[in-house]
Design an enzyme around this catalytic site. Structure first.
Site, short mmCIF file in Angstrom:
data_model
loop_
_atom_site.label_atom_id
_atom_site.label_comp_id
_atom_site.label_asym_id
_atom_site.label_seq_id
_atom_site.Cartn_x
_atom_site.Cartn_y
_atom_site.Cartn_z
N HIS A 1 0.86 -1.18 0.00
CA HIS A 1 0.00 0.00 0.00
C HIS A 1 0.90 1.23 0.00
CE1 HIS A 1 -0.94 3.18 3.00
NE2 HIS A 1 -1.90 3.42 2.14
N THR B 1 0.01 9.11 -0.75
CA THR B 1 0.46 10.43 -0.31
C THR B 1 -0.58 11.44 -0.74
OG1 THR B 1 1.90 10.52 -2.29
CG2 THR B 1 2.96 10.03 -0.19
N GLY C 1 -18.25 11.59 0.50
CA GLY C 1 -18.86 11.44 -0.83
C GLY C 1 -17.87 11.02 -1.89
N GLY C 2 -16.82 10.33 -1.48
CA GLY C 2 -15.86 9.82 -2.47
C GLY C 2 -16.50 8.70 -3.27
N ASN C 3 -15.76 8.22 -4.25
CA ASN C 3 -16.27 7.15 -5.10
C ASN C 3 -16.06 5.79 -4.41
OD1 ASN C 3 -15.38 5.01 -7.32
ND2 ASN C 3 -16.96 6.36 -8.15
#
Lengths: 286, 286
Positions: free
Chosen positions: B119, B122, B269-271
């Site tokens: 992973h 940044t 509200g991200g994807n």
């Protein structure tokens, strides 16, 4: 073992007897499918917090069969002191963090995508207040209206025969709201019932709510095995199995992100294997 | 698109260029393994909150290859107003919920259990304050000391060449604390670095912190592909694969229960597909 009064002992005895009957019913289905799978039982104890009323433990039952890809049935009876800020989030524990909890919790993930997965949990809690809570919901990767209707009808009848406190319309709506995955804007399954904080302020209230709790257990026993028998012989394609594995990914998301029982278990020193027993044996994400 | 000042544009351009280089490096590894897998890119937009500074979006890159069972590299640049109580939990947003965020986030789950999953993330944030944050950690189902040492050495060199604000001992400890699964009492992997709130109060601070951010990206590009090439040809047994799938179950638990980036994404509200891209393609629970 922790000290228990009469109500606590009665609740515990019911949950343990129900466990035994459910495990026998699930094993009988495996026999019909020609498998000799049985439940393995693992006992665990909760480390005491340092006073006489803390500790307890439970038994995790796990069967990996040909119909039940992973069937888990847990009973536990624990007590102690809820830690810090967490106590404030639990009914009746804000001023006094002492708690007692006994209950049964089961999740079954099925090998055949046509057979619905299922969850059922009923419990008796005591803090400065006493209450029963519980629920059951059906999680079909491939839904059939007939199964959904039968499952809801059995739970509705249990509520109606014990009303009040039983209230099927309210509990069904509660399940709809509870078993919801907000980040995906979908339900985790086709619902059932959910209820909590059915208070037992006096003996009559305890008796009525305990009767409802027993009826919910009986409704589960009467309806779910019949649904399994209806579907377990259906042919499933590789695409059906992929549908099931992706559906299980959503189920794992719900349990790890939103489920209050999981969160309660992780924060009260419960047994990790028992708490996370609800997670599917295999799941996929695209 | 949302309005951006010079710092915001510079950070965004770097993250997008790094994405392109990393995807090319991962695709080159697939070529060496005889596969023609490439990244698919899916653009998404964030619904505006209603003012000129809100909206934005990102690009989700996903490759399903023969070495990279599931490689996801996302960039996003979003802005708007943090909702309600959530604003209070974000640095500098308690009084004013306006935020801007741009960053790169990648997770790779590898087909061969001898190759570590990885992973790296940044990001540059602006509320009433401005800061960079990030981290990278290695997640080998079957750990090799040599890989762990190389990965840490590359990140340590990046920090040391940009100190301050680089501080490898502090960031490595931070990763140890952050990538910890309390309910299992285990680390999610063999660590790396984690840092947050490296403030950019003036231009000199921005320049130094941005330089560190770029060096972390370069360190990732220099070290991870070399580790993959070292391990990708090793023979793996069915038992090794089972070890990997169970290890991935722990990884999914960490991301869904504890990861702040996942939580931030779900609440801003991200994807969904981009946020949960970090989840493994297949995972198991016993």
């Amino acid at each position: 073992m922790i000290a228990m009064d009469e109500q606590q002992q009665a609740a515990r005895s019911w949950f343990e007897a129900l466990r035994t009957r459910i495990c026998a019913a699930f094993e009988a289905i495996e026999r019909e499918a020609g498998s000799d799978a049985t439940f393995d039982y693992l006992a665990w104890t909760r480390p005491p917090d340092g006073d006489a009323e803390s500790g307890g433990g439970g038994v995790r039952g796990l069967m990996k069969g040909s119909v039940f890809e992973k069937g888990g049935v847990n009973v536990s009876t624990v007590g102690g002191a809820l830690q810090g800020d967490f106590a404030k989030t639990i009914h009746g524990a804000a001023e006094n963090p002492a708690f007692f909890a006994t209950g049964i919790s089961l999740v079954a993930h099925m090998a055949n995508p046509h057979v619905p997965a299922v969850h059922m949990n009923t419990r008796f809690l005591a803090t400065t207040k006493r209450w029963f809570g519980g629920g059951a919901d059906l999680n079909p990767p491939i839904p059939y209206d007939e199964d959904t209707a039968d499952f809801h009808a059995a739970l509705a009848a249990a509520c109606e025969a014990n009303s009040p406190p039983g209230d099927y319309p309210r509990f069904a709506k509660w399940a709809e709201d509870y078993f919801w995955i907000p980040h995906r804007n979908v339900s985790r399954g086709v619902g059932g019932i959910f209820y909590d904080h059915l208070e037992c302020g006096d003996e009559a209230a305890f008796d009525a709510t305990f009767a409802l709790t027993r009826a919910v257990g009986e409704a589960f026993l009467a309806s779910f095995p019949a649904i399994v028998r209806r579907r377990m012989g259906m042919a499933a394609s590789e695409a059906d199995r992929e549908t099931m594995l992706a559906y299980r990914g959503r189920y794992a998301e719900f349990n790890l992100v939103y489920d209050r029982g999981t969160s309660f278990g992780l924060k009260t020193g419960g047994n990790i294997d028992a708490i996370l027993m609800s997670l599917p044996p295999v799941a996929t994400w695209s």
